[in-house]
Design an enzyme around this catalytic site. Structure first.
Site, PDB file in Angstrom:
ATOM      1  CB  ILE A  22      -1.001  -0.139   1.291  1.00 46.78           C
ATOM      2  CG1 ILE A  22      -2.322   0.961   0.776  1.00 46.78           C
ATOM      3  CG2 ILE A  22      -0.429   0.483   2.261  1.00 46.78           C
ATOM      4  CD1 ILE A  22      -3.299   0.741   1.919  1.00 46.78           C
ATOM      5  CG  ASN A  35      -0.905   1.691  17.882  1.00 44.79           C
ATOM      6  OD1 ASN A  35      -0.568   2.761  18.050  1.00 44.79           O
ATOM      7  ND2 ASN A  35       0.061   0.746  17.326  1.00 44.79           N
ATOM      8  N   GLY A  43       3.981  -4.098  11.111  1.00 40.11           N
ATOM      9  CA  GLY A  43       2.848  -4.246  10.202  1.00 40.11           C
ATOM     10  C   GLY A  43       2.879  -3.052   9.039  1.00 40.11           C
ATOM     11  CG  ASP A  45       1.117   2.084  12.411  1.00 38.81           C
ATOM     12  OD1 ASP A  45       1.364   3.307  11.820  1.00 38.81           O
ATOM     13  OD2 ASP A  45       0.666   2.144  13.581  1.00 38.81           O
TER      14      ASP A  45
HETATM   15  P1  ADP Z   1      -3.712  -4.765  12.356  1.00 38.77           P
HETATM   16  O1  ADP Z   1      -2.696  -4.283  13.519  1.00 38.77           O
HETATM   17  O2  ADP Z   1      -4.771  -3.967  12.035  1.00 38.77           O
HETATM   18  O3  ADP Z   1      -3.941  -6.153  12.449  1.00 38.77           O
HETATM   19  P2  ADP Z   1      -1.332  -5.274  10.718  1.00 38.77           P
HETATM   20  O4  ADP Z   1      -0.365  -4.286  10.177  1.00 38.77           O
HETATM   21  O5  ADP Z   1      -0.923  -6.030  11.762  1.00 38.77           O
HETATM   22  O6  ADP Z   1      -2.743  -4.445  11.284  1.00 38.77           O
HETATM   23  O7  ADP Z   1      -1.979  -6.104   9.601  1.00 38.77           O
HETATM   24  C1  ADP Z   1      -3.016  -5.588   8.835  1.00 38.77           C
HETATM   25  C2  ADP Z   1      -2.697  -6.172   7.131  1.00 38.77           C
HETATM   26  O8  ADP Z   1      -1.776  -5.367   6.713  1.00 38.77           O
HETATM   27  C3  ADP Z   1      -2.132  -7.521   7.197  1.00 38.77           C
HETATM   28  O9  ADP Z   1      -2.946  -8.347   6.191  1.00 38.77           O
HETATM   29  C4  ADP Z   1      -0.824  -7.378   6.996  1.00 38.77           C
HETATM   30  O10 ADP Z   1      -0.114  -8.511   6.121  1.00 38.77           O
HETATM   31  C5  ADP Z   1      -0.995  -6.068   6.004  1.00 38.77           C
HETATM   32  N1  ADP Z   1       0.356  -5.376   5.528  1.00 38.77           N
HETATM   33  C6  ADP Z   1       1.492  -5.281   6.124  1.00 38.77           C
HETATM   34  N2  ADP Z   1       2.247  -4.309   5.274  1.00 38.77           N
HETATM   35  C7  ADP Z   1       1.697  -3.866   4.287  1.00 38.77           C
HETATM   36  C8  ADP Z   1       1.963  -2.989   3.169  1.00 38.77           C
HETATM   37  N3  ADP Z   1       3.033  -2.703   3.125  1.00 38.77           N
HETATM   38  N4  ADP Z   1       0.972  -2.847   2.356  1.00 38.77           N
HETATM   39  C9  ADP Z   1      -0.351  -3.310   2.543  1.00 38.77           C
HETATM   40  N5  ADP Z   1      -0.637  -4.133   3.649  1.00 38.77           N
HETATM   41  C10 ADP Z   1       0.355  -4.625   4.543  1.00 38.77           C
END
Ligand code: ADP
Length: 192
Positions: A22, A35, A43, A45
């Site tokens: 993304i 958060n 992740g 974020d």
């Molecule tokens: P949450 O704490 O809301 O669960 P996470 O970041 O841990 O958020 O995960 C939410 C989703 O984002 C997961 O499917 C993860 O694989 C995905 N994710 C991680 N990095 C990226 C990225 N660079 N682009 C898109 N999605 C991502």
């Protein structure tokens, strides 16, 4: 046979899903699964703050000092810093506690509030990650249905500047879950 779909059109707006990162999206805004402290983290974020640079965290700190922690299900907008997207919309999805603690409503709210903030800022395109299905543990098939239902209802209401919504799913399992949910929506629409 499972029908998979990657794109539908609703009220003149395009809703699509892709597998990817993304932080590389060029929509007007990308949504961060943040958060409540808005201080960055792991992740998606962490990836957004790393790619967008310190200006995003600076604005997040200002938001928190102005209005306190961001409650689950709410959203705020900041600059996109060095990202291609001009803005980041930070929202907080629910932590999964088994499903009877209001998780579906809170997840729907995270999507809806993000779309409202985008509309208030007159944006025409927005990208979402799969909110809550990483560290927050929301089962992905369930989350995908909530995500699709919520954005489709929002577009059907029609009171928005948004012409394009893209779900950017990081891994193939997540992509396939959203593809099934979108296929399901498309089938229902055909039958309606
Ligand atoms: P949450 O704490 O809301 O669960 P996470 O970041 O841990 O958020 O995960 C939410 C989703 O984002 C997961 O499917 C993860 O694989 C995905 N994710 C991680 N990095 C990226 C990225 N660079 N682009 C898109 N999605 C991502």
């Amino acid at each position: 046979m499972e029908k998979s779909a990657t794109e539908v059109s609703i009220n003149g707006a395009k809703l699509s899903i892709i597998q990817g990162d993304i932080t590389r999206q060029a929509t007007d805004a990308i949504v961060n699964a943040a958060n409540s402290g808005l201080m960055g983290g792991g992740g998606v974020d962490g990836a957004i703050h790393r790619a967008g640079g310190p200006a995003i965290l600076e604005e997040c700190k200002q938001v928190v000092s102005r209005q306190g922690r961001l409650p689950t299900g709410k959203a705020v907008i900041t600059t996109g810093g060095n990202l291609k997207a001009k803005f980041v919309i930070h929202t907080v999805g629910p932590v999964w506690h088994g499903g009877s603690k209001g998780e579906p409503e809170l997840l729907a709210s995270a999507y809806r509030e993000s779309l409202k903030v985008a509309t208030e800022n007159n944006l025409s395109s927005i990208s979402f990650p799969s909110i809550s299905t990483g560290a927050y543990g929301y089962p992905v098939a369930e989350a995908a249905k909530v995500a699709m239902n919520t954005v489709v209802s929002f577009l059907k209401e029609g009171v928005t500047s948004i012409k394009e919504i893209v779900f950017v799913l990081f891994d193939s399992t997540t992509f396939h879950a959203y593809s099934s949910a979108l296929g399901e929506m498309a089938r229902e629409a055909e039958q309606a």
